[in-house]
Design an enzyme around this catalytic site. Structure first.
Site, PDB file in Angstrom:
ATOM      1  N   LEU A 145      65.417  89.801  17.163  1.00 57.94           N
ATOM      2  CA  LEU A 145      65.510  91.103  16.186  1.00 57.94           C
ATOM      3  C   LEU A 145      64.321  91.365  15.520  1.00 57.94           C
ATOM      4  O   LEU A 145      64.434  91.817  14.390  1.00 57.94           O
ATOM      5  CB  LEU A 145      66.805  91.194  15.428  1.00 57.94           C
ATOM      6  CG  LEU A 145      68.219  91.193  16.179  1.00 57.94           C
ATOM      7  CD1 LEU A 145      69.244  90.919  15.170  1.00 57.94           C
ATOM      8  CD2 LEU A 145      68.379  92.323  16.941  1.00 57.94           C
TER       9      LEU A 145
ATOM     10  N   MET B 201      60.925  95.534  17.919  1.00 53.75           N
ATOM     11  CA  MET B 201      61.103  95.883  19.292  1.00 53.75           C
ATOM     12  C   MET B 201      62.596  95.592  19.659  1.00 53.75           C
ATOM     13  O   MET B 201      63.283  96.729  20.382  1.00 53.75           O
ATOM     14  CB  MET B 201      60.160  95.026  20.259  1.00 53.75           C
ATOM     15  CG  MET B 201      58.792  95.667  20.408  1.00 53.75           C
ATOM     16  SD  MET B 201      58.795  97.259  21.544  1.00 53.75           S
ATOM     17  CE  MET B 201      58.991  96.640  23.277  1.00 53.75           C
TER      18      MET B 201
ATOM     19  N   SER C 291      57.458  98.586  28.408  1.00 53.53           N
ATOM     20  CA  SER C 291      56.120  98.921  27.789  1.00 53.53           C
ATOM     21  C   SER C 291      56.514 100.452  26.908  1.00 53.53           C
ATOM     22  O   SER C 291      57.311 100.941  27.365  1.00 53.53           O
ATOM     23  CB  SER C 291      54.871  99.409  28.673  1.00 53.53           C
ATOM     24  OG  SER C 291      53.946 100.169  28.323  1.00 53.53           O
ATOM     25  N   GLY C 292      55.716 100.412  25.974  1.00 52.22           N
ATOM     26  CA  GLY C 292      55.892 101.700  25.001  1.00 52.22           C
ATOM     27  C   GLY C 292      55.757 101.583  23.566  1.00 52.22           C
ATOM     28  O   GLY C 292      55.795 102.388  22.778  1.00 52.22           O
TER      29      GLY C 292
ATOM     30  N   LYS D 211      53.954  94.646  35.395  1.00 52.86           N
ATOM     31  CA  LYS D 211      53.762  94.902  33.809  1.00 52.86           C
ATOM     32  C   LYS D 211      52.326  94.382  33.437  1.00 52.86           C
ATOM     33  O   LYS D 211      51.756  95.029  32.673  1.00 52.86           O
ATOM     34  CB  LYS D 211      54.877  94.206  33.024  1.00 52.86           C
ATOM     35  CG  LYS D 211      54.517  94.139  31.236  1.00 52.86           C
ATOM     36  CD  LYS D 211      54.413  95.762  30.987  1.00 52.86           C
ATOM     37  CE  LYS D 211      54.509  95.658  29.440  1.00 52.86           C
ATOM     38  NZ  LYS D 211      53.811  95.010  28.780  1.00 52.86           N
TER      39      LYS D 211
ATOM     40  N   HIS E  88      50.001  96.671  34.731  1.00 53.47           N
ATOM     41  CA  HIS E  88      49.943  97.723  33.725  1.00 53.47           C
ATOM     42  C   HIS E  88      49.203  97.745  32.614  1.00 53.47           C
ATOM     43  O   HIS E  88      48.239  98.437  32.120  1.00 53.47           O
ATOM     44  CB  HIS E  88      51.487  97.988  33.491  1.00 53.47           C
ATOM     45  CG  HIS E  88      51.440  98.956  32.107  1.00 53.47           C
ATOM     46  ND1 HIS E  88      51.418  98.538  31.003  1.00 53.47           N
ATOM     47  CD2 HIS E  88      51.857 100.292  32.013  1.00 53.47           C
ATOM     48  CE1 HIS E  88      51.623  99.515  29.872  1.00 53.47           C
ATOM     49  NE2 HIS E  88      51.896 100.518  30.664  1.00 53.47           N
ATOM     50  N   ASN E  89      49.260  96.329  31.924  1.00 56.45           N
ATOM     51  CA  ASN E  89      48.627  95.977  30.934  1.00 56.45           C
ATOM     52  C   ASN E  89      47.299  95.792  31.085  1.00 56.45           C
ATOM     53  O   ASN E  89      46.179  96.409  30.291  1.00 56.45           O
ATOM     54  CB  ASN E  89      48.969  94.686  30.074  1.00 56.45           C
ATOM     55  CG  ASN E  89      50.485  94.854  29.332  1.00 56.45           C
ATOM     56  OD1 ASN E  89      51.182  95.925  29.620  1.00 56.45           O
ATOM     57  ND2 ASN E  89      50.593  94.185  28.420  1.00 56.45           N
TER      58      ASN E  89
ATOM     59  N   GLU F  79      45.749  99.444  31.086  1.00 56.44           N
ATOM     60  CA  GLU F  79      45.638  99.814  29.985  1.00 56.44           C
ATOM     61  C   GLU F  79      44.368  99.330  29.382  1.00 56.44           C
ATOM     62  O   GLU F  79      43.898 100.105  28.331  1.00 56.44           O
ATOM     63  CB  GLU F  79      46.745  99.336  29.053  1.00 56.44           C
ATOM     64  CG  GLU F  79      46.865  99.664  27.702  1.00 56.44           C
ATOM     65  CD  GLU F  79      48.092  98.793  27.004  1.00 56.44           C
ATOM     66  OE1 GLU F  79      48.025  98.415  25.916  1.00 56.44           O
ATOM     67  OE2 GLU F  79      49.194  99.166  27.636  1.00 56.44           O
TER      68      GLU F  79
ATOM     69  N   SER G  69      28.112  73.736  58.042  1.00 60.87           N
ATOM     70  CA  SER G  69      29.012  73.302  56.880  1.00 60.87           C
ATOM     71  C   SER G  69      30.580  73.644  57.270  1.00 60.87           C
ATOM     72  O   SER G  69      30.732  74.958  57.718  1.00 60.87           O
ATOM     73  CB  SER G  69      28.526  74.037  55.672  1.00 60.87           C
ATOM     74  OG  SER G  69      29.707  73.572  54.457  1.00 60.87           O
TER      75      SER G  69
END
Length: 484
Positions: free
Chosen positions: A13, A16, A131-132, A185, A188-189, A192, A479
């Protein structure tokens, strides 16, 4: 004990968690809550949750007992060991078919591991990116769930109800198995990181290059937010420029220029390296934050190192318009690279990601939400097998129309000595991607010269490898043991 009545439980708690609980409550779901520090639960129930249907519990056992079957427990605690500790406490109390949802910022390999471990016990694990920020959690975040697909029918209504909506569509859909939700996510970050750094570069060009005041910058960004750059980050940037400190000056000028990071951008860059994808812009954004953190060293260097002395002498409005075009074109490259990474990860891990659906999930609620994402969704709706966003007719046309301003801006940044690592890397990537032939033939010759690593030939079939004895002394053995 009374009959189980709660639809879902939430552990953790912090702000968020509290906001997401109240969001669920507003949508008619009965939520049981638990926090390791009991006083936090008491304060929550006496404050935001007062008069609600939220059910407080004092132990994890009591929390699980309050839930309807299949039990659904949403975890919002610090990523890493704390998530594993909560799962270890939950697992003995749960039955086959019950669902554990990790909504924190977990690294996708951890989510894959938890998915595999819990599947053996018959418990359905979901790793869900959320996210948000605090406001998104309360009013409607972007939610990216992945993991056990058998869990989705049991959590779909709750998650889609509380998520953000764009044109009536929820910014939440099933992503894929295992660690797919947290992978999406993570990307996404990473995007961002790139968006924020490019905006910072535009700010630097306009402030250091043109000498715009904070009020002038506010007006420019407000204007940009009415057009193709319409987005949450452009909107809040305009607001930041407008906020005054106690002395009446702009607060932004008082903030130390040393950026922090929590690691998700680095994770994205590491994954890109692992999968061999040239996600150069996000990498530059991560390194730009690292460079900013060398504040004391930079201050010493500023006294010893010189740069250009000349100031910009052209037309101010044309410069501003060119910076906007550079920002827009670079943003397209950033998302193209992000989707290249998602495409490769989808193949590597067998996730079958829906790229149009991901764009829809990002259109509302999340930090990178923007008008621009609607164009990405249209591109993948038109061609689900689209190889690269840059090839799409819409984005190809935008790049064509933006190129001159983009190139002028990069030239001006070099002439003025203003660093633009992300915009510059975006242009370099674009110029490399559009070339049918790159100078890598010379790299291959060098590798073969010093290490006998072999090369392919343009006049032979792909897959045939050759070695040259460049000096006449090296022999003809190639090689096979390593690549340099």
């Amino acid at each position: 004990m009374s009959e189980p009545s709660s639809d879902i439980a939430l552990i953790g708690l912090a702000v968020m968690g509290q906001n997401l609980v109240m969001n669920m409550n507003d949508h008619g779901f009965t939520v049981s809550v638990y926090n390791r520090t009991g006083s936090v639960t008491d304060e929550f129930m006496a404050g935001p949750a007062k008069g609600s249907k939220v059910v407080p519990t004092k132990t994890v056992k009591e929390l699980v007992a309050s839930l309807k079957s299949p039990r659904r427990v949403f975890i919002l605690v610090k990523a890493g060991a704390a998530v594993d500790a909560v799962i270890s406490e939950l697992t003995p109390l749960m039955a086959k078919g019950d669902i554990i949802i990790d909504g924190g910022n977990s690294h996708f390999p951890d989510s894959q591991r938890r998915f595999d471990q819990l599947k053996e016990k018959g418990i359905r694990f979901v790793g869900s990116g959320v996210s948000g920020g605090e406001e998104g959690a309360r009013r409607g975040p972007s939610i990216m769930p992945g993991g056990d697909p058998e869990a989705w029918p049991h959590i779909k209504e709750i998650l889609q109800s509380v998520s953000a909506k764009v044109e009536g569509e929820p910014c939440c859909d099933w992503v894929g198995e295992g660690g797919a939700g947290h992978y999406v996510k993570m990307v996404h970050n990473g995007i961002e990181y790139g968006d924020m750094q490019m905006i910072a570069e535009a700010y630097d060009l306009l402030k250091s290059g043109l000498g715009l005041s904070a009020d002038e910058l506010k007006a420019v960004f407000e204007d940009w937010n009415k057009g193709v750059l319409d987005s949450y980050l452009i909107e809040i940037t305009a607001e930041i420029f407008g906020l005054k400190d106690e002395d009446g000056g702009p607060l932004v000028d008082k903030i130390l220029d040393a950026a922090g990071q929590k690691g998700t951008g680095k994770w994205t860059s590491n994954s890109a390296l692992d999968l061999g994808m040239p996600v150069t812009l996000i990498g530059e954004a991560v390194f730009a934050r690292a460079l900013s953190s060398l504040k004391n060293e930079r201050e010493r260097a500023s006294l010893a190192l010189s740069g250009p002395k000349s100031a910009f002498s052209g037309e101010k409005k044309a410069f501003i318009d060119d910076v906007m075009l550079a920002l827009y074109a670079s943003k397209i490259v950033s998302y193209a690279q992000g989707y290249m990474l998602l495409r490769e990860a989808s193949k590597e891990y067998g996730w079958k990601l829906n790229f149009g659906s991901i764009a829809l999930m990002w259109r509302g609620g999340c930090i990178i939400r923007s008008r621009f994402l609607g164009d990405i969704k249209k591109a993948f709706d038109k061609n689900p097998e689209l190889e690269n966003l840059l090839i799409d007719d819409f984005f190809r046309k935008v790049i064509d129309e933006s190129q001159t301003g983009w190139r002028k801006t990069m030239a001006n940044s070099a002439l003025l000595g203003i660093p633009t690592p992300c915009m510059s890397s975006a242009l370099a990537f674009y110029d490399g991607y559009r070339r049918a032939r790159l100078p890598a033939n010379l790299l291959q010759a060098q590798r073969d010269y010093f290490g006998a690593h072999t090369y392919e030939r343009t006049d032979k079939k792909r897959g045939e490898f050759f070695h040259t004895n460049w000096t006449g002394r090296g022999g003809n053995v190639s090689s096979r043991s390593y690549n340099a």
